[in-house]
Design an enzyme around this catalytic site. Structure first.
Site, mmCIF file in Angstrom:
data_model
loop_
_atom_site.group_PDB
_atom_site.id
_atom_site.type_symbol
_atom_site.label_atom_id
_atom_site.label_comp_id
_atom_site.label_asym_id
_atom_site.label_seq_id
_atom_site.Cartn_x
_atom_site.Cartn_y
_atom_site.Cartn_z
ATOM 1 N N ASP A 31 0.832 -1.199 0.000
ATOM 2 C CA ASP A 31 0.000 0.000 0.000
ATOM 3 C C ASP A 31 0.873 1.259 0.000
ATOM 4 O O ASP A 31 1.910 1.295 0.671
ATOM 5 C CB ASP A 31 -0.893 0.003 1.245
ATOM 6 C CG ASP A 31 -2.090 0.916 1.097
ATOM 7 O OD1 ASP A 31 -2.233 1.548 0.034
ATOM 8 O OD2 ASP A 31 -2.887 0.999 2.045
ATOM 9 N N ARG A 35 0.094 7.421 -2.940
ATOM 10 C CA ARG A 35 0.424 8.498 -1.993
ATOM 11 C C ARG A 35 1.894 8.885 -2.089
ATOM 12 O O ARG A 35 2.265 10.048 -1.931
ATOM 13 C CB ARG A 35 0.054 8.067 -0.569
ATOM 14 C CG ARG A 35 -1.451 8.121 -0.310
ATOM 15 C CD ARG A 35 -1.800 7.590 1.064
ATOM 16 N NE ARG A 35 -1.690 6.134 1.115
ATOM 17 C CZ ARG A 35 -1.584 5.444 2.248
ATOM 18 N NH1 ARG A 35 -1.527 6.080 3.411
ATOM 19 N NH2 ARG A 35 -1.522 4.137 2.220
ATOM 20 N N ASN A 79 -10.149 -2.677 -6.971
ATOM 21 C CA ASN A 79 -9.314 -1.744 -7.731
ATOM 22 C C ASN A 79 -9.831 -1.508 -9.149
ATOM 23 O O ASN A 79 -9.420 -0.544 -9.804
ATOM 24 C CB ASN A 79 -7.866 -2.244 -7.800
ATOM 25 C CG ASN A 79 -7.139 -2.145 -6.480
ATOM 26 O OD1 ASN A 79 -6.199 -2.899 -6.223
ATOM 27 N ND2 ASN A 79 -7.552 -1.228 -5.613
ATOM 28 N N PHE A 80 -10.730 -2.365 -9.619
ATOM 29 C CA PHE A 80 -11.314 -2.134 -10.945
ATOM 30 C C PHE A 80 -12.140 -0.848 -10.982
ATOM 31 O O PHE A 80 -12.438 -0.332 -12.062
ATOM 32 C CB PHE A 80 -12.192 -3.324 -11.351
ATOM 33 C CG PHE A 80 -11.412 -4.512 -11.853
ATOM 34 C CD1 PHE A 80 -10.892 -4.532 -13.144
ATOM 35 C CD2 PHE A 80 -11.194 -5.612 -11.033
ATOM 36 C CE1 PHE A 80 -10.181 -5.630 -13.619
ATOM 37 C CE2 PHE A 80 -10.480 -6.715 -11.496
ATOM 38 C CZ PHE A 80 -9.972 -6.719 -12.787
ATOM 39 N N SER A 210 -8.001 -5.900 4.618
ATOM 40 C CA SER A 210 -8.657 -5.688 3.319
ATOM 41 C C SER A 210 -8.986 -6.968 2.559
ATOM 42 O O SER A 210 -8.668 -7.109 1.379
ATOM 43 C CB SER A 210 -7.767 -4.779 2.447
ATOM 44 O OG SER A 210 -7.664 -3.501 3.018
#
Length: 256
Positions: A31, A35, A79-80, A210
């Site tokens: 992750d 960012r 994420n799609f 997640s």
């Protein structure tokens, strides 16, 4: 030379001495690429490529430490929903990396077996072809296993396993009474079962798993390590700290 550059190698050796028992299977939620890119003021694609570079470095560390299985959460079913251009950039990057594994000297020197985990029906044909080439070129290796989760969702994976079992029941080769937890586990990941997860690592200062490998992680009550660095900034020190958490969790009571 900075003070940090002097101290970190010493601290790294100290951590390595503490990591006496290695987890067999580490799962990583990578992750923070986006960012990281925003922090640097660069395109998101640059952040994803920096993350890919960090992945290659981490695999070297894991191999040197004797870790046997690494599973990477690279692209979830959720994420799609991202911007179509970003999804395409990621798929292009995945295709490039899978194709590079076919002739990658490190992959063949370390006998790394590459396997995709996820719903293949959701992927474009060119990416799926690259994945299958990488899998075929490493199918005979058993020293190190690299499992890459793309188009993956933990609940979806369990649903797919249930469908496979139901198909066997409908075909008359299996009865409902014969279904056991072990049998369900053997039907996960398209019949290529992974070992139980010993340690989950998540970067980017997020404190959740997640929907990642719920059957193998939760069922095994694996250790979990959350750390602040964005994935492109992940260091060997962070990996060793995570392994130390795994070891402390699995030490007998009364052992320091």
């Amino acid at each position: 030379m900075s003070l940090r550059s002097l101290i970190e190698p010493v601290y790294e050796r100290y951590l390595r001495m503490q990591c006496r028992n290695m987890p067999r299977h580490i799962a990583i939620i990578q992750d923070g690429n986006r960012r990281f890119a925003r922090q640097k003021g660069v395109d998101t694609a640059v952040g994803h490529r920096a993350g890919a570079d960090a992945t290659e470095q981490m695999l070297e560390w894991a191999g040197d430490l004797g870790v046997k299985h690494i599973t990477l959460y690279s692209f979830s079913t959720e994420n799609f929903h991202r911007d179509a251009a970003e999804v395409q950039e990621l798929f292009d990057l995945f295709r490039e990396k899978f194709l590079s594994m076919v002739k990658n000297e490190r992959v063949h020197r370390r006998h790394i077996r590459v396997q995709m985990v996820g719903d293949r029906t959701l992927l474009p044909a060119d990416l799926l072809a690259a994945i299958e080439q990488a899998e075929a070129s490493t199918a005979g290796y058993h020293d190190f296993f690299l499992n890459i989760a793309i188009a993956y969702g933990g609940r979806n994976e369990i649903v797919q396993a249930a469908k496979r079992l139901l198909a066997e029941v409908n075909a008359g080769t299996l009865t409902p009474e014969e279904i056991t937890p072990a049998m369900v586990e053997n039907h996960l990941y398209e019949g290529n079962p992974l070992p139980p997860v010993d340690l989950i690592i998540r970067t980017g200062n997020e404190y959740r798993t997640s929907n990642f490998l719920p059957w193998l992680a939760n069922g095994n009550e694996c250790a979990v390590y959350f750390c602040a660095p964005y994935w492109p900034l992940f260091r060997k020190i962070d990996l060793l700290r995570a392994i130390r958490v795994y070891q402390q969790r699995n030490e007998p009571m009364g052992v320091a």
